[in-house]
Motif scaffolding. Structure first.
Motif: not given
Ligand SMILES: Cc1cc2nc3c(=O)[nH]c(=O)nc-3n(C[C@H](O)[C@H](O)[C@H](O)COP(=O)(O)OP(=O)(O)OC[C@H]3O[C@@H](n4cnc5c(N)ncnc54)[C@H](O)[C@@H]3O)c2cc1C
Ligand code: SF4
Ligand code: FES
Ligand code: FES
Lengths: 339, 179
Positions: B120-127, B157-161
């Motif tokens: 449930a993430f790509q870059c993980g910043y929003c995680t 918000i998740c910038r990676c979508g």
């Protein structure tokens, strides 16, 4: 942020006294608007008086059959309160259409009324803005004004002349409170008073720096809802650029009473179109005794938007508001689904 | 010509040294005394003064949810709260989520496991913000449907979508809990 001192008070009298003893102090509740504006140097209080520990955090019955929302009750606790859901579902739904769950957990009912405009130029201290700096001019009139007002912008009663400010009041909750005809209870060093909701916020006129009729230093202690809650026929329609977590471009709160197909009471309040929630008694009166039909709704919508003026980017709001009114009335009268 | 910012209603004030005071915060069950100025946000106190950098700063204006933490088990945006206002409150950050779930033994919180399983993430910043927010959502108990989860997670918000997988991860845990 500017430097300031901080105090926490536990009783209303001390809070009011502290506030009045330092002109440039401010109350802080949820902080979701004030801290934001302090970070931008738009608000520069010298002292913050933390009122979150005042005993104004409960929702109680009033003697005349209404409900009293303590000023420090959070927006989330209000929206999910059983009494509010049962008796004032319009208010619950409207609060939940605003901000995000995190923000609603912090934001208080009193603070929601006093949140300031989201006009981009108001936030940008490098640009002229009559609301932030009286007399400096309005950057929005000939600037980007997609989110700005289309009603009530005239500088004085003559209705002539260049508007001084075309900002909107951004609250959702206040649109419902206008339709429900709530009252705002306040306390200042000169004692207590009650302000009808319609008189709480004001139009910009020639003094757009003043958002409302609160005296400097007055503390909101509660918002009182009258007995009549319109639990059966109501709707809040909020139109915005994305489905959630965005301010309204146009919103409509409708509360009706019906006898069969006939409308017996009508309240229509608009958000996102003016410096305060917008109501027009003539438009509401036009619906009384009439059947709930699209044609009648359209006639009311035309009256509500009479005199509306666009400034370029926001001109679309005039037609958008009319259509939103017709749809919201249809939803409230249960002629169309709410989704 | 632009009017000077110093004119009008804005107060002119000489610069002064920051007045630091002692603020005691209870974070992840531990009490810490900090020497901070009153304008330090809870987010900055956590990151800059307590080395709890799991909580992220995205926008610093309440618009993204990256800074979400739990205060008295309720999710809030730590960027819009002053640390000094949270004295006496129980603060939980992403560093304190593991092992706190009462139904589970020590180790990762079911939501943390589920985020890994569902990618449930790509870059993980929003995680960290997403997970703290989802813990808050579960505490609130108002999400009954997928649509509810989407709406009640809209403050993150998740910038990676990665939204689809984030919603799936949360739904898995809610279903497990209901089962
Ligand atoms: C990203 C974002 C999105 C948002 N979206 C929406 C939205 O869609 N719809 C919406 O309606 N709102 C929205 N909001 C605004 C939010 O609802 C308000 O910021 C909030 O309601 C303000 O309440 P507060 O308790 O945090 O006020 P504070 O920030 O603490 O205070 C605001 C002002 O009110 C004064 N004040 C507070 N309480 C009292 C009192 N009892 N008596 C006297 N003065 C008082 C303070 O001195 C200050 O001037 C959004 C905010 C953010 C940051
Ligand atoms: S619309 Fe009002 S708030 Fe915006 S720039 Fe003009 S005066 Fe300022
Ligand atoms: S950093 Fe707090 S909401 Fe973006
Ligand atoms: S995973 Fe990159 S912002 Fe969400």
């Amino acid at each position: 942020m500017n430097s300031f001192t901080y105090t926490r008070t536990e009783d209303v009298d001390t809070a009011v006294l502290e506030r009045s003893s330092e002109q440039t102090s401010k109350f802080i509740a949820g902080g979701t608007n004030l801290i934001d504006l302090m970070k931008e140097n738009v608000e520069r209080p010298t002292r913050l008086i933390d009122i979150t520990h005042l005993p104004l955090t409960s929702i109680t019955d009033t003697v005349n059959g209404g409900l009293r929302l303590g000023a420090l009750v959070t927006n989330a606790d209000t929206a999910y309160n059983e009494q509010v859901i049962q008796r004032y579902p319009l208010l619950s739904q409207t609060i939940l259409a605003g901000a995000s769950p995190q923000l609603r957990n912090m934001a208080t009912d009193g603070g929601n009324l006093l949140q300031r405009t989201r006009c981009y130029y108001f936030y940008d201290t490098a640009t002229p803005c009559n609301k932030r700096e009286p007399g400096s001019g309005c950057s929005a009139i000939n600037g980007f004004n997609r989110i700005h007002a289309i009603l009530g912008t005239a500088p004085d009663n003559s209705g002539l002349g260049q508007p001084q400010c075309i900002a909107t009041h951004p609250s959702d909750m206040c649109v419902a409170l206008a339709a429900l005809e709530a009252e705002v209870r306040v306390t200042g060093i000169n004692g207590e008073r009650t302000i009808p909701f319609a008189d709480f916020h004001r139009l910009p006129g020639n003094t757009p720096n003043i958002d409302n009729t609160l005296e400097p230093g007055e503390l909101i202690t509660s918002i009182d809802l009258p007995a009549k809650g319109f639990p059966k026929y109501y709707a809040y329609l909020k139109l915005r650029d994305r489905a959630s977590y965005a301010f309204a471009l146009v919103s409509v709160a409708v509360a009706l009473e019906m006898d069969g197909d006939t409308i017996t009471t009508a309240r229509i309040a608009l958000g996102g179109v003016a410096h305060k929630p917008w109501r027009k008694p003539e438009a509401e009166a036009k619906l009384i005794g009439k059947p709930a039909t699209k044609e009648n709704f359209q006639a009311a919508a035309e009256l509500l938007l009479a005199g509306a003026q666009g400034f370029g980017h926001n001109t679309f709001k005039i037609e958008l508001a009319k259509r939103a009114i017709v749809r919201a009335l249809g939803q409230a009268a249960k002629l169309e689904p709410t989704a | 010509m632009m009017p000077a910012v110093e004119s009008g209603t804005l107060e002119k004030r000489p610069p002064s040294l920051p007045s630091v005071q002692t603020v005691t915060l209870t974070v992840n069950g531990k009490e810490t005394k900090l020497q901070i100025a009153p304008w330090t946000t809870l987010l900055d106190a956590l990151r800059e003064y307590m080395d709890l950098t799991g909580t992220k700063k995205g926008c610093d204006h309440g618009q993204c949810g990256a800074c979400t933490v739990l205060v008295n088990d309720k999710r809030i945006n730590s960027c819009l709260s002053l640390a000094i206002m949270q004295e006496g409150a129980k603060i939980t950050t992403i560093e304190g989520i593991a092992g706190t779930y009462t139904d589970a033994p020590a180790g990762l919180h079911p939501l943390q496991k589920s985020f890994i399983e569902r990618d449930a993430f790509q870059c993980g910043y929003c995680t960290p913000g997403q997970i703290c927010s989802a813990v808050g959502l579960m505490n609130e108990g108002n999400a009954k449907t997928t649509a509810d989860i989407r709406e009640l997670m809209s403050g993150n918000i998740c910038r990676c979508g990665a939204y689809t997988n984030i919603v799936d991860a949360i739904e898995d845990v809610l279903n497990e809990k209901a089962a």
